[in-house]
Design a protein around this motif. Structure first.
Motif, PDB file in Angstrom:
ATOM      1  N   ILE A 148      22.257  -2.668 -23.104  1.00  0.00           N
ATOM      2  CA  ILE A 148      22.638  -3.336 -24.297  1.00  0.00           C
ATOM      3  C   ILE A 148      22.185  -2.687 -25.620  1.00  0.00           C
ATOM      4  N   TRP A 149      23.032  -2.684 -26.336  1.00  0.00           N
ATOM      5  CA  TRP A 149      22.616  -2.140 -27.801  1.00  0.00           C
ATOM      6  C   TRP A 149      21.624  -2.998 -28.411  1.00  0.00           C
ATOM      7  N   VAL A 150      20.601  -2.406 -28.855  1.00  0.00           N
ATOM      8  CA  VAL A 150      19.409  -2.761 -29.440  1.00  0.00           C
ATOM      9  C   VAL A 150      19.138  -2.154 -30.718  1.00  0.00           C
ATOM     10  N   VAL A 151      19.001  -2.651 -31.720  1.00  0.00           N
ATOM     11  CA  VAL A 151      18.719  -2.034 -33.182  1.00  0.00           C
ATOM     12  C   VAL A 151      17.256  -2.870 -33.512  1.00  0.00           C
ATOM     13  N   PRO A 152      16.662  -1.973 -34.609  1.00  0.00           N
ATOM     14  CA  PRO A 152      15.475  -2.514 -34.948  1.00  0.00           C
ATOM     15  C   PRO A 152      15.437  -3.823 -35.712  1.00  0.00           C
TER      16      PRO A 152
ATOM     17  N   LEU B 184      19.395   3.749 -20.363  1.00  0.00           N
ATOM     18  CA  LEU B 184      19.525   2.690 -21.531  1.00  0.00           C
ATOM     19  C   LEU B 184      20.479   2.749 -22.631  1.00  0.00           C
ATOM     20  N   THR B 185      21.465   3.725 -22.413  1.00  0.00           N
ATOM     21  CA  THR B 185      22.636   3.905 -23.390  1.00  0.00           C
ATOM     22  C   THR B 185      23.746   3.324 -22.896  1.00  0.00           C
ATOM     23  N   PRO B 186      24.289   2.376 -23.667  1.00  0.00           N
ATOM     24  CA  PRO B 186      25.446   1.802 -23.325  1.00  0.00           C
ATOM     25  C   PRO B 186      26.718   2.768 -23.367  1.00  0.00           C
ATOM     26  N   ASP B 187      27.577   2.357 -22.355  1.00  0.00           N
ATOM     27  CA  ASP B 187      28.894   3.130 -22.275  1.00  0.00           C
ATOM     28  C   ASP B 187      29.989   2.669 -23.088  1.00  0.00           C
ATOM     29  N   TYR B 188      29.840   1.499 -23.894  1.00  0.00           N
ATOM     30  CA  TYR B 188      30.809   0.839 -24.368  1.00  0.00           C
ATOM     31  C   TYR B 188      30.836   0.724 -26.031  1.00  0.00           C
ATOM     32  N   ASP B 189      31.682   0.451 -26.725  1.00  0.00           N
ATOM     33  CA  ASP B 189      31.538   0.496 -28.154  1.00  0.00           C
ATOM     34  C   ASP B 189      30.502  -0.737 -28.734  1.00  0.00           C
TER      35      ASP B 189
ATOM     36  N   ASP C 110      10.352  -3.678 -29.552  1.00  0.00           N
ATOM     37  CA  ASP C 110       9.408  -3.499 -28.598  1.00  0.00           C
ATOM     38  C   ASP C 110      10.385  -3.024 -27.305  1.00  0.00           C
ATOM     39  N   TYR C 111      11.283  -3.426 -27.138  1.00  0.00           N
ATOM     40  CA  TYR C 111      12.461  -3.362 -26.039  1.00  0.00           C
ATOM     41  C   TYR C 111      12.370  -2.071 -25.281  1.00  0.00           C
ATOM     42  N   TYR C 112      12.812  -1.015 -25.876  1.00  0.00           N
ATOM     43  CA  TYR C 112      12.949   0.476 -25.624  1.00  0.00           C
ATOM     44  C   TYR C 112      11.506   0.951 -25.269  1.00  0.00           C
ATOM     45  N   ARG C 113      10.603   0.767 -25.965  1.00  0.00           N
ATOM     46  CA  ARG C 113       9.230   1.209 -25.834  1.00  0.00           C
ATOM     47  C   ARG C 113       8.670   0.786 -24.585  1.00  0.00           C
ATOM     48  N   VAL C 114       8.806  -0.362 -24.295  1.00  0.00           N
ATOM     49  CA  VAL C 114       8.290  -1.171 -23.044  1.00  0.00           C
ATOM     50  C   VAL C 114       8.712  -0.263 -21.763  1.00  0.00           C
TER      51      VAL C 114
END
Length: 499
Positions: A209-213, A288-293, A304-308
Motif C-alpha cells: 500500500i502507498w503510505v505517506v507521512p 513494501l513498494t507498490p507496483d501500481y500507480d 510508524d507503519y514502515y518503521r515497524v
C-alpha cells in the motif's frame, strides 16, 4: 411517531444507522416527515464507527473536514481524531437533531419488495416480521459486510481468530505470536499497535500500500475555544482542508495529463522518501513498494507503519499462504510460522455482498443485485435506479466522491431535498428515475471515468475495492464535490416520473 410506537406502517424506512442513515433521517425531518424508522442490526448507532474499535483506529481524513457541513465540531482533540471521538460525534448529531428516537436497534433487514398494487415497500425483518413503507432508503454503507478469506485449513486453526471488524476488546496481545493477514488502511493503523507488546508478529502481505507521512497534532484548548466562540474560523480551516483534498482528488486523479503526471510523481516520491528514511534494508523496502500507480488504491497516512517492519520481532511475508494448520501458517515458500492468534485485516465483501446489502426487488420482479450483475453497476446520481420506485440507495455505484464520505452525504441530502420537494409541489406520492435519464448519467460517468487514473493508469496489480467485478471503477463518482453539489440542487426534474 417514535419507533417504540410503531404501527408497522411508515412513510419512510431507513436501513442503517451510520452517518448515511443519520443524515437521511435529518433530511426527512427537515422536510416535515416524522413517521419514519431507522433500522440497524447492531446495538447502537454509528455504523462502521460503532462496529470497528480495533487498536489504533482513527480517521484518515482531517477531522476539520470529516463532519457534516451543517454541524461542525469544535471539540476534536486531534487533526486526525480517534474512532472513539468519531462515534461520540455521531451520537451528538443524532441527539441534537432528534433522530435517535426513530432508531430501532438489533433489527436485521432481510429484504424488501415493491408492491405495485399498494404502491409501497414491504420490508422483511429477521424473525418473520414485515413492515410497510411508502419510501425506502438503504444507508448500509460501503464497508458493512466483513470478508473472511477462503484459505485452506483456516477452519482447522485452534487458536484465536479475530476480524478487525469484530475486535475483542478483552484480547491482550502481550507476549502473543500473532499473524496479520492484510495490509490495507486498517492494517496500517493496527500493526504498529500490536507490535508494541506482541512476542512475534508476522504480516502476510498480498498487495503493498502507498503510505505517506501523517502530519498529526493535538488541537489546543485555545483553538477549541476560538472555534466555539467564532465558528467562522473553523469553517475557514475546513475550507482550506477541503480545498487541499479536492485539488488532490480531482486534479491529481481525474485528469491524466501533464498536471496529473507531476502530482502523481510527487505523491509517489513522497511515499518513496518516507519509505527510504524508515527502512534502510533495500530488500525489505522492495517488498513494501507498490507496483501500481499512486491513487489506484486508497493511499493512507502513517509515521510508524514502515518503521515497524525494521523491528526484530516483526516479519513481512510476501510469498502468499499455502495453508493454515492448527497452530501455524505455512507460506508458499515453505516457511512454517507458529502462531496462537490470527488477525484478519481482510476488509469487506464490497461487491459480492454489499451491492445491495439486502435483497431488493422492484417493479416487475427486478432483483437489484441480479440486474446490476447482469447489466452493469449503475445508479442515477449514485442514488436511484429504474424500476425501483420510491427507493434511494445511498451506497450505490457512482455514489462515492472520494476520500471524504461527508461530501457524498451532503450532495445526497440536497438531492433528497429537491426530489421530495417536487413530490410535495405536485401532490404526488411516487417517484421513479427514467431509464433514459439513468442511461444518460451512466454513459456520462463512464466518459468521465475514462480519463481517470483508474481507467488509464497502471492499476492492474492494485486489487482495489474501487473496481467492480468487471474491472470498472464504478464505486466512485468521477467529479468534484462542487460539481456534485451543483447537480444535486439542479438536476432536471424531468429525469423522474412522478405519480
Amino acid at each position: 411517531m417514535s419507533a417504540g410506537q410503531s404501527s408497522g406502517r411508515y412513510e419512510a424506512v431507513i436501513v442503517g444507522a451510520g452517518f448515511g442513515g443519520i443524515g437521511a433521517a435529518i433530511q426527512l425531518k427537515r422536510m416535515g416527515y416524522e413517521n419514519f424508522v431507522v433500522l440497524d442490526r447492531e446495538d447502537d448507532l454509528g455504523g462502521t464507527w460503532h462496529v470497528n474499535h480495533y487498536p489504533g483506529l482513527a480517521v484518515d481524513v482531517p477531522t476539520t473536514t470529516y463532519s457534516y457541513f451543517f454541524e461542525p465540531n469544535p471539540n476534536w482533540s486531534r487533526l486526525f481524531s480517534t474512532g472513539t471521538e468519531i462515534k461520540q460525534y455521531a451520537a451528538h448529531v443524532a441527539d441534537k437533531y432528534d433522530v435517535r428516537r426513530h432508531m430501532r436497534f438489533n433489527t436485521s433487514v432481510e429484504g424488501a419488495q415493491w408492491d405495485e398494487d399498494a404502491k409501497l415497500w414491504r420490508v422483511a425483518l429477521a424473525g418473520g416480521e414485515t413492515i410497510t413503507t411508502r419510501y425506502l432508503i438503504t444507508a448500509t454503507g460501503f464497508l458493512s459486510q466483513p470478508h473472511t478469506p477462503d484459505i485452506p485449513g483456516i477452519g482447522d486453526f485452534a487458536g484465536r481468530i479475530i476480524h478487525t471488524a469484530d475486535w475483542d476488546d478483552d484480547y491482550d496481545p502481550t507476549g502473543r505470536r500473532i499473524a496479520v493477514i492484510g495490509t490495507g488502511a486498517t492494517a496500517v493503523q493496527l500493526i504498529p499497535e500490536l507490535a508494541k507488546t506482541a512476542a512475534e508478529l508476522t504480516v502476510y502481505q498480498r498487495t503493498p500500500i502507498w503510505v505517506v507521512p501523517k502530519i498529526d497534532f493535538r488541537i489546543s484548548e485555545r483553538v477549541k475555544r476560538l472555534f466555539r466562540r467564532v465558528p467562522l474560523t473553523q469553517r475557514l480551516v475546513r475550507l482550506i482542508t477541503d480545498a487541499l483534498y479536492e485539488f488532490f482528488v480531482y486534479v491529481g486523479l481525474h485528469h491524466r495529463q501533464l498536471v496529473y503526471r507531476r502530482l502523481n510523481i510527487a505523491a509517489s516520491d513522497l511515499a518513496k522518501i518516507h519509505r527510504f528514511l524508515s527502512v534502510r534494508d533495500p530488500e525489505l523496502r522492495r517488498k513494501l513498494t507498490p507496483d501500481y500507480d499512486f491513487g489506484c488504491k486508497r493511499p493512507t497516512f502513517s509515521n510508524d507503519y514502515y518503521r515497524v517492519f525494521t523491528k526484530p520481532h516483526v516479519h513481512l511475508q510476501t510469498s502468499g499462504i499455502e495453508h493454515i494448520e492448527a497452530d501455524a501458517i505455512v507460506a508458499n515458500d515453505g516457511t512454517r510460522t507458529p502462531i496462537d492468534t490470527l488477525v484478519l485485516a481482510t476488509g469487506f465483501d464490497l461487491w459480492e455482498a454489499n451491492f445491495p446489502a439486502i435483497e431488493v426487488i422492484g417493479r416487475n420482479g427486478r432483483n437489484l443485485g441480479k440486474w446490476w450483475r447482469d447489466t452493469r453497476f449503475q445508479a442515477y446520481q449514485g442514488m436511484t435506479i429504474p424500476e425501483f420506485p420510491n427507493y434511494l440507495s445511498l451506497a450505490s455505484p457512482f455514489a462515492f466522491l472520494g476520500l471524504n464520505f461527508f461530501n457524498t452525504m451532503e450532495y445526497q441530502m440536497r438531492h433528497m431535498d429537491r426530489l421530495f420537494g417536487e413530490l410535495k409541489r405536485r401532490g404526488a406520492t411516487t417517484f421513479e428515475v427514467t431509464e433514459e435519464a439513468n442511461k444518460r448519467y451512466r454513459d456520462r460517468m463512464s466518459e468521465l471515468g475514462a480519463r481517470s487514473v483508474w481507467a488509464v493508469g497502471n492499476c492492474a496489480g492494485s486489487r482495489s475495492y474501487y473496481f467492480d467485478p468487471t474491472g470498472e471503477a464504478t464505486l466512485l463518482r468521477p467529479m468534484s464535490t462542487r460539481a456534485a453539489l451543483k447537480e444535486a440542487s439542479r438536476f432536471p426534474l424531468t429525469d423522474y416520473q412522478f405519480s
